[in-house]
Design an enzyme around this catalytic site. Structure first.
Site, PDB file in Angstrom:
ATOM      1  N   GLY A   4       5.361   4.608  -8.828  1.00  0.00           N
ATOM      2  CA  GLY A   4       6.144   3.388  -9.038  1.00  0.00           C
ATOM      3  C   GLY A   4       5.230   2.158  -9.084  1.00  0.00           C
ATOM      4  CG  HIS A   5       3.148   0.907  -5.690  1.00  0.00           C
ATOM      5  ND1 HIS A   5       3.407   1.971  -4.858  1.00  0.00           N
ATOM      6  CD2 HIS A   5       3.717  -0.177  -5.102  1.00  0.00           C
ATOM      7  CE1 HIS A   5       4.082   1.544  -3.806  1.00  0.00           C
ATOM      8  NE2 HIS A   5       4.293   0.255  -3.932  1.00  0.00           N
ATOM      9  NE  ARG A  60      10.474   2.297   5.247  1.00  0.00           N
ATOM     10  CZ  ARG A  60      10.482   1.008   4.889  1.00  0.00           C
ATOM     11  NH1 ARG A  60      10.978   0.644   3.729  1.00  0.00           N
ATOM     12  NH2 ARG A  60      10.004   0.082   5.689  1.00  0.00           N
ATOM     13  CD  GLU A  75      15.170  -3.425 -13.092  1.00  0.00           C
ATOM     14  OE1 GLU A  75      15.676  -2.286 -13.211  1.00  0.00           O
ATOM     15  OE2 GLU A  75      15.266  -4.319 -13.950  1.00  0.00           O
ATOM     16  CG  ASP A  88      12.148  -2.703  -2.692  1.00  0.00           C
ATOM     17  OD1 ASP A  88      12.742  -2.219  -1.725  1.00  0.00           O
ATOM     18  OD2 ASP A  88      11.037  -2.297  -3.071  1.00  0.00           O
ATOM     19  N   GLY A 133       0.812  -1.205   0.000  1.00  0.00           N
ATOM     20  CA  GLY A 133       0.000   0.000   0.000  1.00  0.00           C
ATOM     21  C   GLY A 133       0.846   1.256   0.000  1.00  0.00           C
ATOM     22  CB  SER A 192      10.697   5.206  -1.563  1.00  0.00           C
ATOM     23  OG  SER A 192      10.493   4.626  -0.291  1.00  0.00           O
TER      24      SER A 192
HETATM   25  O1  PAF Z   1       7.940  -4.634  -1.921  1.00  0.00           O
HETATM   26  C1  PAF Z   1       6.991  -4.707  -1.113  1.00  0.00           C
HETATM   27  O2  PAF Z   1       6.100  -3.846  -1.075  1.00  0.00           O
HETATM   28  C2  PAF Z   1       6.906  -5.892  -0.160  1.00  0.00           C
HETATM   29  O3  PAF Z   1       8.165  -6.275   0.266  1.00  0.00           O
HETATM   30  C3  PAF Z   1       6.147  -7.083  -0.764  1.00  0.00           C
HETATM   31  C4  PAF Z   1       6.849  -7.671  -1.972  1.00  0.00           C
HETATM   32  C5  PAF Z   1       4.740  -6.657  -1.140  1.00  0.00           C
HETATM   33  C6  PAF Z   1       6.046  -8.208   0.289  1.00  0.00           C
HETATM   34  O4  PAF Z   1       5.397  -7.768   1.419  1.00  0.00           O
END
Ligand code: PAF
Length: 280
Positions: free
Chosen positions: A36-37, A187, A148, A150, A31, A185
Site C-alpha cells: 500500500g505504501h 496491523r 484512502e 484511512d 513505517g 495494513s
Molecule cells: O497514516 C499514517 O501512517 C499516519 O497517520 C501519518 C499520516 C503518517 C501521520 O502520522
C-alpha cells in the site's frame, strides 16, 4: 536514496532541489511498509518531482491503551523497500526532533475529526493533524500522498489544508488489497491464520452493503445486514456507518458523494475499511 534525521540537513537538500527547479512530493508514513505504501510512492513519482517518504511513529496519535509500544518497527527493511520503489529521500526524525522539550502546540480539526475513529480514539486526529502540519512545514512539499484506506484521516487532512491555506496538494490513493479483498495494513500481521481467514468478511460485507445502497435499498437495512455478517465472522464492531464523503456527516443525502466506513476488532486487532457508494 539518502536517509536524513537532521532538520537543517533536510531543508538544505530540499532547497537544492528547488533551486534546480524540481517539485517535491511527500509520502508520510509510520513505517512497517507494505505494498500500500509502495503504491503511494509509485503515485508520487513524476518527471521533475523528487519523492520524500517520512517514517515517524507518532506517539501523539496513540491513546494510552493503544499499541504504540508494540507498533512494528522495521526501519532497515523499510529503507530497502523505499530504495527499490524509487524514493529519493527518507526523512526519519527522532521523537526529540519532532517534539522537543517544551512542545506545547496542538492542531485540532473540528467536525470531520469528531465521529467514527475520532470518537473511538479520542485525541487521535489531533495527533495526526499536529504531526502532519509539522511534516508539511519541515518538508514543504508541493504534493502529499495519503491512502484512502484511512478515509477519515484523508478528510481531516484535506480540511486542515483548506482551512490553513497550506500550499500543498493532497492526493488520495485508492486502497491496496490482498487477493481476497482484505485492505493492506501494517496491523494485519497481528492476525493469526484463523483470524486472517475470517477478516475477509469486512471488505465483503462492506461491498455487499455498498452495492445494495447504490441500488436504492434503505441504508439502515444494508448496514444492519453488514453488522450481522461481521458479528457472525467473529468481529466486535466499533462502527459500520454511511457518511458524506467530504464532511463525514452521518445520513448523507443520496445526491451527495457517500462513503461506507467501518472499524471492527478481530481479537485484539482493530481493522478499518471503507468503500464508495457508486453514484447511479
Ligand atoms: O497514516 C499514517 O501512517 C499516519 O497517520 C501519518 C499520516 C503518517 C501521520 O502520522
Amino acid at each position: 536514496m539518502q536517509t536524513i534525521g537532521d532538520l537543517r540537513r533536510l531543508r538544505d537538500v530540499i532547497a537544492q532541489w528547488r533551486a534546480a527547479g524540481q517539485a517535491v512530493a511527500l509520502v508520510p508514513t509510520m513505517g512497517a511498509l507494505h505494498a500500500g505504501h509502495v503504491a503511494l510512492i509509485d503515485a508520487a513519482k513524476r518527471p521533475g518531482t523528487r519523492v520524500v517518504a517520512s517514517i515517524f511513529v507518532n506517539p501523539r496519535q496513540f491513546g494510552p491503551s493503544e499499541d504504540l509500544g508494540r507498533y512494528p518497527r522495521r526501519e532497515a527493511s523499510d529503507a530497502r523497500m523505499l530504495t527499490a520503489a524509487g524514493c529519493d529521500l527518507l526523512w526519519m526524525p527522532s521523537v526529540e526532533t519532532m517534539y522537543p522539550a517544551g512542545f506545547a502546540t496542538n492542531v485540532s480539526v473540528a467536525g470531520v475529526s469528531d465521529g467514527f475513529d475520532g470518537a473511538a480514539r479520542p485525541g487521535h486526529f489531533d495527533g495526526v493533524a499536529t504531526v502532519v502540519t509539522k511534516l508539511f512545514n519541515q518538508v514543504s512539499p508541493d504534493l502529499a500522498y495519503f491512502g484512502e484506506k484511512d478515509f477519515q484521516q484523508l478528510a481531516v487532512i484535506r480540511r486542515l489544508v483548506a482551512d490553513l491555506d497550506l500550499a500543498v496538494e493532497i492526493v488520495g490513493v485508492p486502497t491496496q488489497r490482498d487477493d481476497d479483498g482484505l485492505a493492506l495494513s501494517s496491523r494485519n500481521i497481528y492476525l493469526d491464520e484463523v483470524q486472517r481467514a475470517s477478516a475477509v468478511a469486512l471488505p465483503r460485507a462492506l461491498g455487499i452493503a455498498a452495492r445494495s445502497i447504490a441500488r436504492g435499498d434503505a441504508p439502515d437495512d444494508a448496514l444492519a445486514e453488514a453488522r450481522e455478517t461481521l458479528i457472525a465472522a467473529g468481529f466486535e464492531i466499533d462502527y459500520v456507518a454511511l457518511a458524506d464523503a467530504e464532511t463525514l456527516a452521518p445520513d448523507p443525502a443520496p445526491d451527495r458523494p457517500r462513503r461506507l466506513l467501518a472499524a471492527a476488532r478481530m481479537g485484539t486487532t482493530r481493522l478499518i475499511d471503507n468503500v464508495p457508494i457508486e453514484q447511479g
